[in-house]
Write a protein that holds these residues in place. Structure first.
Motif, PDB file in Angstrom:
ATOM      1  N   ARG A 159      56.948  29.983  70.546  1.00  0.00           N
ATOM      2  CA  ARG A 159      55.995  30.977  71.045  1.00  0.00           C
ATOM      3  C   ARG A 159      56.500  31.527  72.370  1.00  0.00           C
ATOM      4  O   ARG A 159      56.765  30.778  73.295  1.00  0.00           O
ATOM      5  N   GLN A 160      56.633  32.830  72.438  1.00  0.00           N
ATOM      6  CA  GLN A 160      57.024  33.514  73.669  1.00  0.00           C
ATOM      7  C   GLN A 160      55.765  34.100  74.315  1.00  0.00           C
ATOM      8  O   GLN A 160      55.041  34.873  73.688  1.00  0.00           O
ATOM      9  N   ASP A 161      55.500  33.712  75.558  1.00  0.00           N
ATOM     10  CA  ASP A 161      54.254  34.105  76.219  1.00  0.00           C
ATOM     11  C   ASP A 161      54.404  35.247  77.207  1.00  0.00           C
ATOM     12  O   ASP A 161      53.414  35.669  77.807  1.00  0.00           O
ATOM     13  N   SER A 162      55.617  35.762  77.391  1.00  0.00           N
ATOM     14  CA  SER A 162      55.819  36.873  78.323  1.00  0.00           C
ATOM     15  C   SER A 162      55.717  38.204  77.580  1.00  0.00           C
ATOM     16  O   SER A 162      56.549  38.497  76.718  1.00  0.00           O
ATOM     17  N   PRO A 163      54.740  39.052  77.922  1.00  0.00           N
ATOM     18  CA  PRO A 163      54.597  40.342  77.234  1.00  0.00           C
ATOM     19  C   PRO A 163      55.792  41.268  77.430  1.00  0.00           C
ATOM     20  O   PRO A 163      55.956  42.219  76.658  1.00  0.00           O
TER      21      PRO A 163
ATOM     22  N   HIS B  87      58.822  40.428  76.981  1.00  0.00           N
ATOM     23  CA  HIS B  87      59.852  40.029  76.020  1.00  0.00           C
ATOM     24  C   HIS B  87      59.430  40.491  74.627  1.00  0.00           C
ATOM     25  O   HIS B  87      58.298  40.264  74.218  1.00  0.00           O
TER      26      HIS B  87
ATOM     27  N   ASP C  19      59.983  39.210  71.888  1.00  0.00           N
ATOM     28  CA  ASP C  19      59.566  38.075  71.063  1.00  0.00           C
ATOM     29  C   ASP C  19      58.099  37.711  71.271  1.00  0.00           C
ATOM     30  O   ASP C  19      57.555  36.903  70.497  1.00  0.00           O
ATOM     31  N   PHE C  20      57.460  38.288  72.280  1.00  0.00           N
ATOM     32  CA  PHE C  20      56.008  38.117  72.436  1.00  0.00           C
ATOM     33  C   PHE C  20      55.309  38.591  71.173  1.00  0.00           C
ATOM     34  O   PHE C  20      54.452  37.888  70.614  1.00  0.00           O
ATOM     35  N   GLU C  21      55.687  39.771  70.705  1.00  0.00           N
ATOM     36  CA  GLU C  21      55.100  40.304  69.476  1.00  0.00           C
ATOM     37  C   GLU C  21      55.706  39.644  68.246  1.00  0.00           C
ATOM     38  O   GLU C  21      55.004  39.338  67.277  1.00  0.00           O
TER      39      GLU C  21
ATOM     40  N   THR D  80      56.882  36.604  67.747  1.00  0.00           N
ATOM     41  CA  THR D  80      56.375  35.264  67.437  1.00  0.00           C
ATOM     42  C   THR D  80      54.922  35.291  66.983  1.00  0.00           C
ATOM     43  O   THR D  80      54.515  34.446  66.188  1.00  0.00           O
ATOM     44  N   ARG D  81      54.163  36.248  67.461  1.00  0.00           N
ATOM     45  CA  ARG D  81      52.779  36.361  66.989  1.00  0.00           C
ATOM     46  C   ARG D  81      52.724  36.887  65.566  1.00  0.00           C
ATOM     47  O   ARG D  81      51.901  36.452  64.751  1.00  0.00           O
TER      48      ARG D  81
ATOM     49  N   VAL E 242      62.919  34.835  81.138  1.00  0.00           N
ATOM     50  CA  VAL E 242      62.969  35.858  80.103  1.00  0.00           C
ATOM     51  C   VAL E 242      64.397  36.354  79.891  1.00  0.00           C
ATOM     52  O   VAL E 242      64.765  36.762  78.792  1.00  0.00           O
TER      53      VAL E 242
END
Length: 344
Positions: free
Chosen positions: A228-232, A234, A236-238, A240-241, A269
């Motif tokens: 899970r990437q939690d930095s918007p 990046h 990969d934020f989208e 991984t969701r 990041v």
């Protein structure tokens, strides 16, 4: 014969690795090359605290390997160009109908799609070399695949990625049905769970085009660990969701929907090359332990160890700095390959 790839949590006979040798992956400067040698050595020593390790060593690196690895890591001389053992080494399988039988799947390896930069023809022989060394039956496959491109639960489920096994640089004539049939024949997978893609950096020039082993793994049947990437900031934020939403709708070989446990990424990041794909999913489960990737982020590294120890009860998580590995295109899982224990 009915081959089955055991879960990584099954007891191991040993872990296989390959010692780095001169080439583009190693680095341009003396300091970069030394960093790579030290990183591979650190992983080998960490694994050796839990189970035996055997390292393939190119003839040109015998002296250095002996000096750095010491007596705690067995060394076997063999030609080495690439040294990501998960990908070009054997995928070990067992036959439940023949107790004691050990097989070694020899996927076709072409350097992750025969890139101009990859040097792979020597290491493409590693599966055969190791199979002979351990007395395993060779299970040959015409499918271009890498061990980092699959994860299994040991009970019939395999995780795959559309952009890996269906990559036209790997398998230009393959479709899902052909890939799934080959997974059933070689590793006993009856249910394929397809991911639509991998992490962003993995699609760069030196990436694998979506290996699952930095994205998701099955910690135990029905339970998945997911990056899970939690930095918007990046992408990969989208990513991984979207992957989480997709995987939450999938079912395993037993018909269960997955319980998904998040493994949050470290805070960083970027590195010197751009957006990172630093992932705690890329760990190795060993006898009594978990060798976890570390990224110099004390809080995130500790949190990852806690999650991993909860996901693998009774095992101790140990962190090894994986930044030098990821800078070269992979992590701890990518440079190791477990050999399951079988009754002799």
């Amino acid at each position: 014969m009915s081959w089955r790839m055991p879960a990584e949590t099954a007891r191991h006979e040993r872990t296989w690795m390959a010692f780095p040798s001169e080439g583009p992956t190693l680095g341009d400067s003396g300091a970069e090359r030394e960093e790579a040698y030290e990183a591979w050595t650190a992983v080998a020593h960490a694994v050796a605290e839990f189970e035996p390790v055997t390292m393939l060593v190119d003839p040109t690196e015998r002296g250095r390997a002996a000096r750095m690895l010491g007596d705690g890591v067995a060394q076997v001389e063999a030609p080495v160009d690439e040294y990501w053992m998960r990908d070009h080494g054997p995928t070990f399988v067992v036959d439940d109908e023949r107790p004691g039988a050990l097989g070694a799947v020899d996927w076709t390896f072409n350097g992750w799609g025969d890139h101009a930069w990859s040097e792979w023809r020597k290491s493409a022989e590693h599966a055969r070399i190791i199979a002979e060394l351990v007395g395993a039956e060779l299970v040959s496959s015409a499918l271009v695949n890498e061990g980092g491109g699959i994860h299994v639960d040991g009970e019939g489920t395999v995780l795959l990625t559309e952009t890996v096994q269906l990559d036209p640089r790997r398998n230009p004539y393959a479709d899902r049905a052909r890939v799934e049939a080959e997974m059933a024949r070689t590793i006993g997978a009856t249910t394929a769970v397809w991911l639509p893609r991998g992490l962003t950096r993995d699609y760069d020039e030196f990436g694998t085009n979506g290996h699952v082993d930095i994205v998701a793994t099955i910690a135990s049947p029905g339970r998945m660990l997911l990056h899970r990437q939690d930095s918007p900031e990046h992408p990969d934020f989208e990513v991984t969701r979207e992957l989480r939403a997709h995987l939450s709708e999938q079912t395993d070989a037993a018909g269960r929907r997955f319980e998904i446990l998040d493994l949050p990424a470290p805070a960083a990041v970027r590195d010197d090359e751009g957006l990172v794909d630093w992932s705690y999913v890329n760990h190795l489960v060993v006898n009594g332990g978990v060798i976890a990737c570390g990224f110099g982020d004390e809080r995130a590294d500790a949190a990852a160890r806690d999650i991993l120890e909860a996901a693998y009860p009774g095992r101790t998580a140990v962190t090894v700095d994986a930044r030098p590995l990821f800078a070269r295109g992979g992590g701890i899982h990518c440079i190791t390959q477990q050999q399951p224990e079988v009754a002799r």
